[in-house]
Write an enzyme that holds these catalytic residues in place. Structure first.
Site, PDB file in Angstrom:
ATOM      1  N   GLN A 277     -10.365 -19.527   7.333  1.00 58.21           N
ATOM      2  CA  GLN A 277     -10.053 -19.338   5.854  1.00 58.21           C
ATOM      3  C   GLN A 277     -10.089 -17.868   5.462  1.00 58.21           C
ATOM      4  O   GLN A 277      -9.419 -17.628   4.378  1.00 58.21           O
ATOM      5  CB  GLN A 277     -11.407 -19.945   5.344  1.00 58.21           C
ATOM      6  CG  GLN A 277     -11.355 -20.096   3.818  1.00 58.21           C
ATOM      7  CD  GLN A 277     -12.447 -20.702   2.951  1.00 58.21           C
ATOM      8  OE1 GLN A 277     -13.694 -20.106   2.860  1.00 58.21           O
ATOM      9  NE2 GLN A 277     -12.297 -22.140   2.673  1.00 58.21           N
ATOM     10  N   GLY A 337      -4.826  -6.380  12.326  1.00 57.82           N
ATOM     11  CA  GLY A 337      -5.957  -5.798  12.862  1.00 57.82           C
ATOM     12  C   GLY A 337      -5.459  -4.451  13.572  1.00 57.82           C
ATOM     13  O   GLY A 337      -4.663  -3.716  13.054  1.00 57.82           O
ATOM     14  N   GLU A 361      10.999   7.887  -9.801  1.00 59.92           N
ATOM     15  CA  GLU A 361      11.570   7.149 -10.848  1.00 59.92           C
ATOM     16  C   GLU A 361      10.535   6.882 -11.675  1.00 59.92           C
ATOM     17  O   GLU A 361      10.361   5.911 -12.529  1.00 59.92           O
ATOM     18  CB  GLU A 361      12.295   5.926 -10.612  1.00 59.92           C
ATOM     19  CG  GLU A 361      13.640   6.606  -9.652  1.00 59.92           C
ATOM     20  CD  GLU A 361      14.823   5.410  -9.360  1.00 59.92           C
ATOM     21  OE1 GLU A 361      14.935   4.699 -10.478  1.00 59.92           O
ATOM     22  OE2 GLU A 361      15.523   5.426  -8.340  1.00 59.92           O
TER      23      GLU A 361
END
Length: 378
Positions: A277, A337, A361
């Site tokens: 997750q 990683g 810019e």
């Protein structure tokens, strides 16, 4: 946002070419800082060096939306080429289209359109960055023309450009109203390239100093009228900020591409890390931020194409997309990683390339200033 079929076709053309021809050599060009002249000429053959230039002058005649999408796709493969392409289109070709005489268009546009000549914008000086009105390069009247002296700093494509769209002061007492825009072929006697900068990122974009020592130009090299240079360039910069926003989106998308591919292949605790997750949510956030920046950029381009006020939205897109790109590349590096920290993988290059988009810019602070002033003005 639903875009027109022509813009989508140009995007597809840019994407196919970028992934097949540019992406494989991006790491090498980053290491060697080699000038991508061959690649830029191929872009010219595809019509991508003059996307918004009208067909009567040899261009593709497409919209700024199409140009924005093309810069995104090229930058997704190689940000160095993306920024040269963006600058060439928005700050070299288009000022000539919009402010040049027919003679200037006939003289300069054909080789710019083809990519045989690369255009550079020469504004910045060592003491004049965000405050472009403080330029010290001087252009003095002499023998029916001008003599230019001064130096420009941090010029994208400066080491290999064939034409510089250059600001010089013709009336120092008049401040910004005394600044004139010149079209300066880089083979003009007295014009030379100084130091080529060694940079953190976009290492193949040919950033260099430009030196002018008694450069003599006739009146036919003045773009617009004397004293209009600052106004011309401010208008061009408002449009070109869309290119930097698109460049940032392209860099960030490349980071997501690499991160997603790695997350599907790399296993940890017996399953691909995308199934964890923490990684999945990080990727979801990256994708959401990229799409938000993309839509801000496309919206500003659509306003420009429709002839509506777009300057505030252009600055918003540049501000958000540039800061987003650094965040997304940092997240991508985290997904990989330790491998992300190695130059065997593209994340470290993308992370380095992303950082400059908050500076050139118009820095992020300048964008906030532009946005806030427009908000205050109602």
């Amino acid at each position: 946002m639903v875009l027109d079929e022509n813009a989508e076709l140009i995007r597809e053309t840019a994407s196919r070419f970028a992934q097949a021809e540019l992406a494989p050599g991006a790491a090498r060009r980053d290491r060697t800082s080699e000038a991508p002249l061959k690649e830029l000429r191929k872009l010219g053959e595809l019509g991508l060096m003059a996307v918004a230039v009208p067909p009567e002058w040899g261009g593709t005649g497409a919209s700024y939306s199409a140009l924005t999408m093309a810069v995104e796709e090229i930058s997704r493969a190689d940000a160095s080429i993306g920024v040269v392409m963006s600058t060439h289109n928005s700050l070299a070709c288009m000022p000539i289209v919009q402010h040049g005489t027919d003679e200037q268009k006939r003289r300069f546009l054909p080789s710019l359109v083809s990519g045989e000549t690369i255009g550079a914008i020469a504004i910045t000086e060592s003491q004049a960055g965000s405050n472009a009105a403080d330029i010290r390069t001087r252009a003095q009247r002499a023998n029916g023309g001008y003599v230019l002296n001064g130096a420009k700093q941090f010029i994208t494509g400066g080491s290999f450009a064939g034409l510089a769209v250059l600001l010089a002061s013709t009336d120092p007492e008049a401040g910004p109203r005394g600044i004139t825009c010149f079209l300066v072929p880089t083979d003009t006697p007295g014009f030379s390239v100084g130091k080529q900068e060694e940079k953190l990122g976009i290492r193949a974009s040919g950033t260099a100093q430009l030196m002018l020592e008694n450069v003599r130009l006739d009146d036919g090299h003045v773009l617009g009228k004397p004293g209009e240079g600052y106004k011309i360039i401010l208008g061009a910069l408002a449009r070109s900020r869309l290119g930097i926003a698109a460049q940032a989106v392209g860099i960030a998308q490349a980071s997501l591409d690499a991160s997603l591919a790695y997350a599907k292949e790399r296993t940890s605790f017996g399953q691909p890390i995308i199934e964890h997750q923490a990684v999945a949510f990080r990727l979801a956030s990256m994708a959401t931020e990229i799409e938000a920046a993309r839509q801000l950029t496309y919206h500003a381009a659509a306003l420009l194409d429709a002839g509506k006020p777009f300057q505030k939205e252009s600055s918003m897109a540049k501000l958000y997309a540039s800061e987003m790109a650094e965040r997304v590349c940092s997240h991508g590096l985290q997904v990989l990683g330790g491998y992300g920290y190695l130059n065997d993988y593209p994340l470290e290059r993308l992370y380095r390339d992303a950082r400059i988009t908050q500076i050139y810019e118009g820095t992020s602070d300048i964008q906030r200033m532009v946005i806030s002033r427009m908000l205050a003005a109602g």
